[in-house]
Design an enzyme around this catalytic site. Structure first.
Site, PDB file in Angstrom:
ATOM      1  N   SER A 129       0.826  -1.207   0.000  1.00  0.00           N
ATOM      2  CA  SER A 129       0.000   0.000   0.000  1.00  0.00           C
ATOM      3  C   SER A 129       0.860   1.257   0.000  1.00  0.00           C
ATOM      4  O   SER A 129       1.964   1.267   0.574  1.00  0.00           O
ATOM      5  CB  SER A 129      -0.877  -0.013   1.255  1.00  0.00           C
ATOM      6  OG  SER A 129      -1.420   1.258   1.492  1.00  0.00           O
ATOM      7  N   TYR A 154      -2.320  -0.174  10.084  1.00  0.00           N
ATOM      8  CA  TYR A 154      -2.525  -0.771   8.756  1.00  0.00           C
ATOM      9  C   TYR A 154      -1.229  -0.666   7.944  1.00  0.00           C
ATOM     10  O   TYR A 154      -0.752  -1.645   7.370  1.00  0.00           O
ATOM     11  CB  TYR A 154      -3.681  -0.056   8.032  1.00  0.00           C
ATOM     12  CG  TYR A 154      -3.782  -0.391   6.573  1.00  0.00           C
ATOM     13  CD1 TYR A 154      -4.260  -1.635   6.150  1.00  0.00           C
ATOM     14  CD2 TYR A 154      -3.395   0.523   5.587  1.00  0.00           C
ATOM     15  CE1 TYR A 154      -4.345  -1.954   4.796  1.00  0.00           C
ATOM     16  CE2 TYR A 154      -3.480   0.217   4.239  1.00  0.00           C
ATOM     17  CZ  TYR A 154      -3.952  -1.017   3.852  1.00  0.00           C
ATOM     18  OH  TYR A 154      -4.038  -1.338   2.514  1.00  0.00           O
TER      19      TYR A 154
HETATM   20  N1  LIG Z   1      -8.401  -0.133  -2.501  1.00  0.00           N
HETATM   21  C1  LIG Z   1      -7.309   0.586  -2.277  1.00  0.00           C
HETATM   22  O1  LIG Z   1      -7.281   1.810  -2.501  1.00  0.00           O
HETATM   23  C2  LIG Z   1      -6.057  -0.065  -1.767  1.00  0.00           C
HETATM   24  C3  LIG Z   1      -4.946   0.762  -1.558  1.00  0.00           C
HETATM   25  C4  LIG Z   1      -3.774   0.179  -1.078  1.00  0.00           C
HETATM   26  C5  LIG Z   1      -3.707  -1.186  -0.848  1.00  0.00           C
HETATM   27  N2  LIG Z   1      -4.808  -1.954  -1.041  1.00  0.00           N
HETATM   28  C6  LIG Z   1      -4.680  -3.393  -0.763  1.00  0.00           C
HETATM   29  O2  LIG Z   1      -5.224  -4.120  -1.853  1.00  0.00           O
HETATM   30  C7  LIG Z   1      -5.827  -5.330  -1.387  1.00  0.00           C
HETATM   31  C8  LIG Z   1      -7.269  -5.416  -1.859  1.00  0.00           C
HETATM   32  O3  LIG Z   1      -7.969  -4.282  -1.334  1.00  0.00           O
HETATM   33  P1  LIG Z   1      -9.487  -3.981  -1.684  1.00  0.00           P
HETATM   34  O4  LIG Z   1      -9.595  -2.519  -1.834  1.00  0.00           O
HETATM   35  O5  LIG Z   1      -9.963  -4.886  -2.754  1.00  0.00           O
HETATM   36  O6  LIG Z   1     -10.152  -4.366  -0.282  1.00  0.00           O
HETATM   37  P2  LIG Z   1     -11.457  -5.253   0.034  1.00  0.00           P
HETATM   38  O7  LIG Z   1     -11.715  -5.119   1.495  1.00  0.00           O
HETATM   39  O8  LIG Z   1     -12.555  -4.877  -0.896  1.00  0.00           O
HETATM   40  O9  LIG Z   1     -10.962  -6.712  -0.289  1.00  0.00           O
HETATM   41  C9  LIG Z   1     -10.231  -7.499   0.643  1.00  0.00           C
HETATM   42  C10 LIG Z   1     -10.941  -8.831   0.794  1.00  0.00           C
HETATM   43  O10 LIG Z   1     -10.159  -9.648   1.664  1.00  0.00           O
HETATM   44  C11 LIG Z   1     -11.066 -10.431   2.441  1.00  0.00           C
HETATM   45  N3  LIG Z   1     -10.375 -10.864   3.653  1.00  0.00           N
HETATM   46  C12 LIG Z   1     -10.017 -10.112   4.738  1.00  0.00           C
HETATM   47  N4  LIG Z   1      -9.432 -10.884   5.665  1.00  0.00           N
HETATM   48  C13 LIG Z   1      -9.414 -12.158   5.163  1.00  0.00           C
HETATM   49  C14 LIG Z   1      -8.944 -13.401   5.663  1.00  0.00           C
HETATM   50  N5  LIG Z   1      -8.369 -13.500   6.864  1.00  0.00           N
HETATM   51  N6  LIG Z   1      -9.102 -14.503   4.883  1.00  0.00           N
HETATM   52  C15 LIG Z   1      -9.690 -14.420   3.658  1.00  0.00           C
HETATM   53  N7  LIG Z   1     -10.172 -13.263   3.157  1.00  0.00           N
HETATM   54  C16 LIG Z   1     -10.021 -12.148   3.894  1.00  0.00           C
HETATM   55  C17 LIG Z   1     -12.235  -9.493   2.743  1.00  0.00           C
HETATM   56  O11 LIG Z   1     -13.410 -10.230   3.040  1.00  0.00           O
HETATM   57  C18 LIG Z   1     -12.336  -8.717   1.433  1.00  0.00           C
HETATM   58  O12 LIG Z   1     -13.320  -9.258   0.574  1.00  0.00           O
HETATM   59  C19 LIG Z   1      -5.674  -5.320   0.135  1.00  0.00           C
HETATM   60  O13 LIG Z   1      -4.546  -6.069   0.483  1.00  0.00           O
HETATM   61  C20 LIG Z   1      -5.450  -3.848   0.463  1.00  0.00           C
HETATM   62  O14 LIG Z   1      -4.704  -3.696   1.655  1.00  0.00           O
HETATM   63  C21 LIG Z   1      -5.973  -1.423  -1.499  1.00  0.00           C
END
Ligand SMILES: NC(=O)c1ccc[n+]([C@@H]2O[C@H](COP(=O)([O-])OP(=O)(O)OC[C@H]3O[C@@H](n4cnc5c(N)ncnc54)[C@H](O)[C@@H]3O)[C@@H](O)[C@H]2O)c1
Length: 328
Positions: A129, A154
């Protein structure tokens, strides 16, 4: 051979899986479907995925190593993994810290263990991130900048994931790419993020808070550009040169830092409604500005983001009206 995608019911996992399936790949999707935000949005994404040829879903917690091993055993063998599952949300990590350590540290370890135990493993791509840059003020944020002063738990867990990955690369030599995503938005986006929160409040005519008196800037990245970067990374694993660890990190952003108030203006325009804003001071754990230096991923993988917010925000609002209001 199938690709394991974790966090498949999530925003980015859904889109990455759809793109992989569209080019004929087999996807094993894993997600615990937690209730951090509205589960019905995750179920709606999953119901679309389940209609695609080549998709199999397992409702498993990635920290449950036995459950994960069963998924892998059913697959036979794994060579590629896209690990996106995580407990997300910068602000929530201040109030619910244990969720982050569990899902993001134990969960990441679980995926590393799975990868290193595969006989012919080719590549792990995992989500880091932009929050790892903490309170850095030098812009743009470069992967060579220091990232040892996180301002949220985080961010600390994401930085720890990068370190754990490096350690496993060093010990076991399998290729990995960590991607530092910058504020991702677009259709099927996350309801806990600013673009969605503001759009919903303006749509419903509600007042909403904007922090640091609106004086913030973000490198907003449209989901299609993120998907292109994830897949380009997956297709081009790093190689070990001169016995170096085959691990690399990339920023994936749009390389354009946009004022928050401009983003709100674009939502107003697309909805044809005025925002009712309560300006507030800065919140703990937040950063004032982000901007990605994307030269490395551009040079190595020909990554070229194509969607500025002037185009991306109206696309998000179009989807939002259909999903939330049945208006499109
Ligand atoms: N969306 C953004 O702007 C952004 C920015 C930086 C980093 N990220 C990273 O990208 C990745 C995806 O993010 P996103 O925006 O799609 O988030 P999101 O919350 O929509 O998707 C994450 C998914 O992981 C699942 N999850 C959480 N804990 C779990 C576990 N223990 N076992 C199985 N599933 C689990 C959740 O149910 C969720 O559906 C994450 O790692 C997040 O940290 C996202």
């Amino acid at each position: 051979m199938p690709i394991l995608v974790t966090g498949v019911a999530g925003f980015i996992g859904y889109h990455v899986s759809m793109a992989l399936l569209a080019r004929g790949e087999e996807v094993l999707g894993v997600d615990v479907v937690n209730d951090y935000y509205d589960v019905s949005l995750k179920e709606a994404r999953l119901s679309i995925l389940k209609k695609q040829t080549g998709f199999t879903f397992y409702k498993v917690d990635i920290t449950d190593i036995e459950g994960m091993n069963e998924v892998v055993a059913e697959a036979g063998e794994l060579q590629r993994v896209v690990h996106l599952a995580a407990q997300v949300g910068v602000r929530n990590s201040i109030t619910n810290p244990f969720d982050y350590v569990w899902a993001n540290l134990v969960g990441h370890l679980s995926i590393l263990e799975i990868c290193r135990n595969q006989p012919n493993f080719k590549h792990l791509v995992y989500a880091s991130s932009s929050s790892v840059y903490g309170g850095n003020t030098k812009l743009p944020f470069s992967v060579d900048d220091p990232t040892d002063l996180p301002v949220s738990l985080y961010a600390a867990t994401k930085k720890a994931d990068e370190l754990m990955s490096h350690c496993y690369g060093h010990l076991y030599g399998f290729p990995q790419t960590g991607l530092r995503f910058f504020t991702v938005y677009g259709p099927w986006g996350r309801p806990d993020m600013a673009v969605y929160i503001f759009c919903k409040a303006i749509f419903e005519g509600r007042r909403f808070p904007v922090f640091n008196n609106g004086d913030m800037k973000r490198d907003f990245t449209f989901i299609d550009d993120i998907v292109a970067g994830v897949i380009a990374s997956l297709d081009n694993p790093p190689t070990s040169i001169d016995k170096q660890v085959p691990c690399r990190l990339y920023n994936i952003g749009n390389h354009s830092s946009e004022p928050l108030m401009k983003m709100i203006g674009l939502i107003e325009e697309a909805l044809g409604k005025k925002a009712k804003i309560d300006f507030k001071p800065m919140q703990p754990g937040d950063v004032k500005e982000s901007l990605a230096d994307i030269e490395e991923i551009k040079t190595d993988l020909d990554y070229n983001p194509t969607t500025p917010i002037d185009i991306g925000i109206p696309k998000f609002v179009e989807w939002f009206k259909e999903y939330e209001g049945g208006l499109a």
